[in-house]
Design a protein around this motif. Structure first.
Motif, PDB file in Angstrom:
ATOM      1  N   ASP A  52       0.811  -1.218   0.000  1.00 37.34           N
ATOM      2  CA  ASP A  52       0.000   0.000   0.000  1.00 37.34           C
ATOM      3  C   ASP A  52       0.847   1.272   0.000  1.00 37.34           C
ATOM      4  OD1 ASP A  52      -2.553  -1.297   0.107  1.00 37.34           O
ATOM      5  OD2 ASP A  52      -2.138  -1.787   2.197  1.00 37.34           O
ATOM      6  N   LYS A  53       1.961   1.246   0.726  1.00 37.65           N
ATOM      7  CA  LYS A  53       2.779   2.451   0.809  1.00 37.65           C
ATOM      8  C   LYS A  53       3.322   2.842  -0.559  1.00 37.65           C
ATOM      9  CE  LYS A  53       6.337   4.651   3.619  1.00 37.65           C
ATOM     10  NZ  LYS A  53       7.278   4.497   4.751  1.00 37.65           N
ATOM     11  N   SER A  54       3.807   1.855  -1.313  1.00 29.28           N
ATOM     12  CA  SER A  54       4.374   2.148  -2.638  1.00 29.28           C
ATOM     13  C   SER A  54       3.309   2.610  -3.614  1.00 29.28           C
ATOM     14  CB  SER A  54       5.099   0.912  -3.182  1.00 29.28           C
ATOM     15  OG  SER A  54       6.204   0.572  -2.374  1.00 29.28           O
ATOM     16  N   ILE A  55       2.188   1.880  -3.706  1.00 33.39           N
ATOM     17  CA  ILE A  55       1.162   2.272  -4.674  1.00 33.39           C
ATOM     18  C   ILE A  55       0.548   3.608  -4.280  1.00 33.39           C
ATOM     19  CG2 ILE A  55      -0.665   0.911  -3.535  1.00 33.39           C
ATOM     20  CD1 ILE A  55      -0.335   1.743  -7.295  1.00 33.39           C
ATOM     21  N   GLY A  56       0.393   3.859  -2.972  1.00 33.87           N
ATOM     22  CA  GLY A  56      -0.146   5.141  -2.543  1.00 33.87           C
ATOM     23  C   GLY A  56       0.760   6.301  -2.915  1.00 33.87           C
ATOM     24  N   PHE A  57       2.071   6.120  -2.749  1.00 34.37           N
ATOM     25  CA  PHE A  57       3.034   7.163  -3.087  1.00 34.37           C
ATOM     26  C   PHE A  57       3.048   7.430  -4.584  1.00 34.37           C
ATOM     27  CE2 PHE A  57       7.189   8.785  -4.240  1.00 34.37           C
ATOM     28  CZ  PHE A  57       7.444   9.742  -3.266  1.00 34.37           C
ATOM     29  N   PHE A  58       3.114   6.377  -5.377  1.00 32.94           N
ATOM     30  CA  PHE A  58       3.181   6.554  -6.830  1.00 32.94           C
ATOM     31  C   PHE A  58       1.892   7.155  -7.379  1.00 32.94           C
ATOM     32  CE2 PHE A  58       7.034   4.263  -6.556  1.00 32.94           C
ATOM     33  CZ  PHE A  58       7.690   4.393  -7.774  1.00 32.94           C
ATOM     34  N   ASP A  59       0.753   6.800  -6.787  1.00 28.48           N
ATOM     35  CA  ASP A  59      -0.512   7.380  -7.226  1.00 28.48           C
ATOM     36  C   ASP A  59      -0.531   8.892  -7.005  1.00 28.48           C
ATOM     37  OD1 ASP A  59      -3.368   7.265  -8.046  1.00 28.48           O
ATOM     38  OD2 ASP A  59      -3.725   7.789  -5.949  1.00 28.48           O
ATOM     39  N   LEU A  60       0.084   9.347  -5.935  1.00 24.88           N
ATOM     40  CA  LEU A  60       0.143  10.785  -5.651  1.00 24.88           C
ATOM     41  C   LEU A  60       1.177  11.504  -6.517  1.00 24.88           C
ATOM     42  CD1 LEU A  60      -0.198  10.781  -1.755  1.00 24.88           C
ATOM     43  CD2 LEU A  60      -1.953  11.355  -3.452  1.00 24.88           C
ATOM     44  N   HIS A  61       1.981  10.734  -7.263  1.00 28.69           N
ATOM     45  CA  HIS A  61       2.968  11.313  -8.183  1.00 28.69           C
ATOM     46  C   HIS A  61       2.704  10.855  -9.623  1.00 28.69           C
ATOM     47  CE1 HIS A  61       4.944  11.721  -4.276  1.00 28.69           C
ATOM     48  NE2 HIS A  61       5.662  12.690  -4.808  1.00 28.69           N
ATOM     49  N   TYR A  62       1.457  10.471  -9.886  1.00 24.83           N
ATOM     50  CA  TYR A  62       1.140   9.882 -11.193  1.00 24.83           C
ATOM     51  C   TYR A  62       1.424  10.837 -12.352  1.00 24.83           C
ATOM     52  CZ  TYR A  62      -1.428   7.520 -14.909  1.00 24.83           C
ATOM     53  OH  TYR A  62      -1.775   6.913 -16.093  1.00 24.83           O
ATOM     54  N   ASP A  63       1.148  12.116 -12.179  1.00 24.90           N
ATOM     55  CA  ASP A  63       1.387  13.074 -13.260  1.00 24.90           C
ATOM     56  C   ASP A  63       2.871  13.165 -13.624  1.00 24.90           C
ATOM     57  OD1 ASP A  63      -1.287  13.622 -13.436  1.00 24.90           O
ATOM     58  OD2 ASP A  63      -1.201  15.494 -12.289  1.00 24.90           O
ATOM     59  N   GLU A  64       3.737  12.891 -12.644  1.00 29.14           N
ATOM     60  CA  GLU A  64       5.176  12.956 -12.883  1.00 29.14           C
ATOM     61  C   GLU A  64       5.697  11.729 -13.616  1.00 29.14           C
ATOM     62  OE1 GLU A  64       6.999  13.429  -9.082  1.00 29.14           O
ATOM     63  OE2 GLU A  64       5.711  15.100  -8.503  1.00 29.14           O
ATOM     64  N   ILE A  65       5.005  10.606 -13.487  1.00 28.61           N
ATOM     65  CA  ILE A  65       5.552   9.350 -14.017  1.00 28.61           C
ATOM     66  C   ILE A  65       4.788   8.771 -15.200  1.00 28.61           C
ATOM     67  CG2 ILE A  65       6.554   8.706 -11.793  1.00 28.61           C
ATOM     68  CD1 ILE A  65       4.165   6.815 -11.393  1.00 28.61           C
ATOM     69  N   LYS A  66       3.587   9.252 -15.464  1.00 25.33           N
ATOM     70  CA  LYS A  66       2.744   8.604 -16.464  1.00 25.33           C
ATOM     71  C   LYS A  66       3.338   8.613 -17.864  1.00 25.33           C
ATOM     72  CE  LYS A  66      -0.167  12.697 -17.204  1.00 25.33           C
ATOM     73  NZ  LYS A  66      -1.548  13.246 -17.099  1.00 25.33           N
ATOM     74  N   ASP A  67       4.214   9.578 -18.157  1.00 32.42           N
ATOM     75  CA  ASP A  67       4.842   9.624 -19.471  1.00 32.42           C
ATOM     76  C   ASP A  67       6.170   8.882 -19.511  1.00 32.42           C
ATOM     77  OD1 ASP A  67       2.769  11.145 -20.546  1.00 32.42           O
ATOM     78  OD2 ASP A  67       3.690  13.021 -19.860  1.00 32.42           O
ATOM     79  N   LYS A  68       6.582   8.338 -18.358  1.00 24.28           N
ATOM     80  CA  LYS A  68       7.859   7.628 -18.271  1.00 24.28           C
ATOM     81  C   LYS A  68       7.692   6.138 -18.024  1.00 24.28           C
ATOM     82  CE  LYS A  68      10.601  11.520 -16.440  1.00 24.28           C
ATOM     83  NZ  LYS A  68       9.556  12.565 -16.423  1.00 24.28           N
ATOM     84  N   PHE A  69       6.581   5.755 -17.357  1.00 22.93           N
ATOM     85  CA  PHE A  69       6.385   4.366 -16.953  1.00 22.93           C
ATOM     86  C   PHE A  69       4.935   3.949 -17.173  1.00 22.93           C
ATOM     87  CE2 PHE A  69       9.700   6.171 -14.259  1.00 22.93           C
ATOM     88  CZ  PHE A  69      10.748   5.264 -14.466  1.00 22.93           C
TER      89      PHE A  69
END
Length: 378
Positions: A88-105
């Protein structure tokens, strides 16, 4: 070692545990040796798997995120790496940074930043589940220390989100108001869900994944507990296919409304009258994800394949005979040391279990380490 699928790197990002070990084995057994970003937790488990091509050890999710961006964030748009989560900690963190990563991963998502966290809220997911036809238990959301009006005992306390407190340490079963007040004194989460407590007959979990914004769904396995532990989970299960077509349809509609793409687990309580009460969705693989691989459906591999294909193949979901599986060290502690069964009975169950979460004859290092450090993992 092949660490990619059709040119896309495959990365498992997770707290060190046997949960990501299931991912790693599901990928490795199907020809993909993933990169593993291992976030420090307790001791080595998944990082010992022979199927890993490259392992990065980090001290926190934040450190792992920075490493992921710096090491793997520069691939061509056509070959964005896949990132798979199991905590949960990892998916929660990445979800809150989705705009930063969606074009990379390419990673688990619900279409926009923060939307997975919205439905990790235990009350919010109950609302949408009820709207889609699921039975839910009466529950109240309060500030720590607040006792709601109209409450009926017994009740159970829970953190409102898996990332808001101390998980199982904040779970208390309270028979009356005095016990609830004592529980509040030991809960760390500032917001608490108080839920009607039932004398459950069993628990039920569904393991699967979705693609195409939740429109397509595969169910790998379902599990019922072979024994119950008050306030905790069982580590010995009956594993079966999902045979309830109505439940399947309601789940698919729920994920489609959320727009979720990723591996999931859905949890239920079963009442004494066989009513299934919807509890929550884990928007990442659960510890029991490898049960689906044992049944012929390696979720991590199939999710990557299906995302890349743009559809779930007709033959991806398999029929299988019922079997048992076991998380060995926890089950040993609960049943043998807890005087529920003898060592001889436990060894029989262990040998008859078709699925085990540490022991794997083709990938022995995690179990060998566990065997040498048994008491540290109970």
């Amino acid at each position: 070692m092949n660490n990619s699928y059709k040119g896309h790197l495959v990365i498992v990002f997770a707290l060190e545990h046997y949960n990501p070990l299931g991912h790693i084995r599901s990928l490795g057994e199907n020809g993909i040796n993933p990169i593993y970003i291992s976030v420090k937790r307790r001791g080595p488990v998944a990082c010992l798997s022979k199927y890993i091509s490259t392992c990065h050890h980090v001290d926190s999710v934040e450190e792992g995120y920075k490493l992921l961006i710096s090491e793997y964030g520069g691939y061509a748009q056509a070959y964005k790496p896949y990132v798979i989560f199991s905590d949960d900690k990892s998916i929660g963190f990445f979800d809150l940074h989705y705009d930063e990563i969606k074009d990379k991963f390419i990673c688990f998502n619900a279409g926009k930043q923060g939307r997975i966290n919205e439905f990790m809220d235990k009350q919010r997911i109950l609302e949408i589940a009820k709207a889609h036809g699921f039975q839910v238990l009466d529950s109240w959301v309060v500030r720590l220390g607040e006792i709601p009006k109209g409450i009926e005992y017994p009740v159970i306390t829970k953190d409102i989100s898996p990332n808001s407190g101390n998980w199982k340490s904040d779970v208390f079963i309270c028979e009356n108001e005095e016990e609830l007040k004592k529980a509040f004194a030991n809960i760390s989460s500032p917001i608490v869900q108080i839920q009607k407590y039932i004398d459950k007959k069993n628990e039920y979990a569904i393991e699967g994944f979705t693609i195409n914004k939740g429109a397509q769904m595969l169910i790998g396995s379902t599990l019922k507990w072979k024994y119950l532990v008050k306030g905790y989970y069982s580590s010995y299960h009956d594993v079966t296919m999902l045979k309830d077509f109505r439940m399947r349809t309601m789940l698919n509609e729920l994920f489609s409304e959320i727009g979720f793409e990723g591996i999931f687990e859905v949890e239920f309580l079963i009442d004494q009258d066989d009513t299934y009460y919807f509890l929550e969705v884990n928007f990442r693989a659960s510890a029991w994800n490898y049960s689906s691989a044992v049944a012929g459906m390696p979720l991590a591999y199939l999710w990557v394949k299906s995302m890349e294909d743009g559809f779930i193949a007709e033959d991806a979901e398999k029929e299988f005979e019922d079997f048992t599986d076991m998380s060995e060290v926890i089950d040993y502690g609960k049943r043998v040391e807890g005087k529920m069964v003898s060592l001889a009975e436990w060894l029989r169950d262990f040998k008859e279990a078709k699925g085990t979460y540490y022991y794997n004859k083709n990938d022995m290092a995690p179990f060998e380490y566990l065997f040498e450090h048994w008491d540290e993992y109970k």
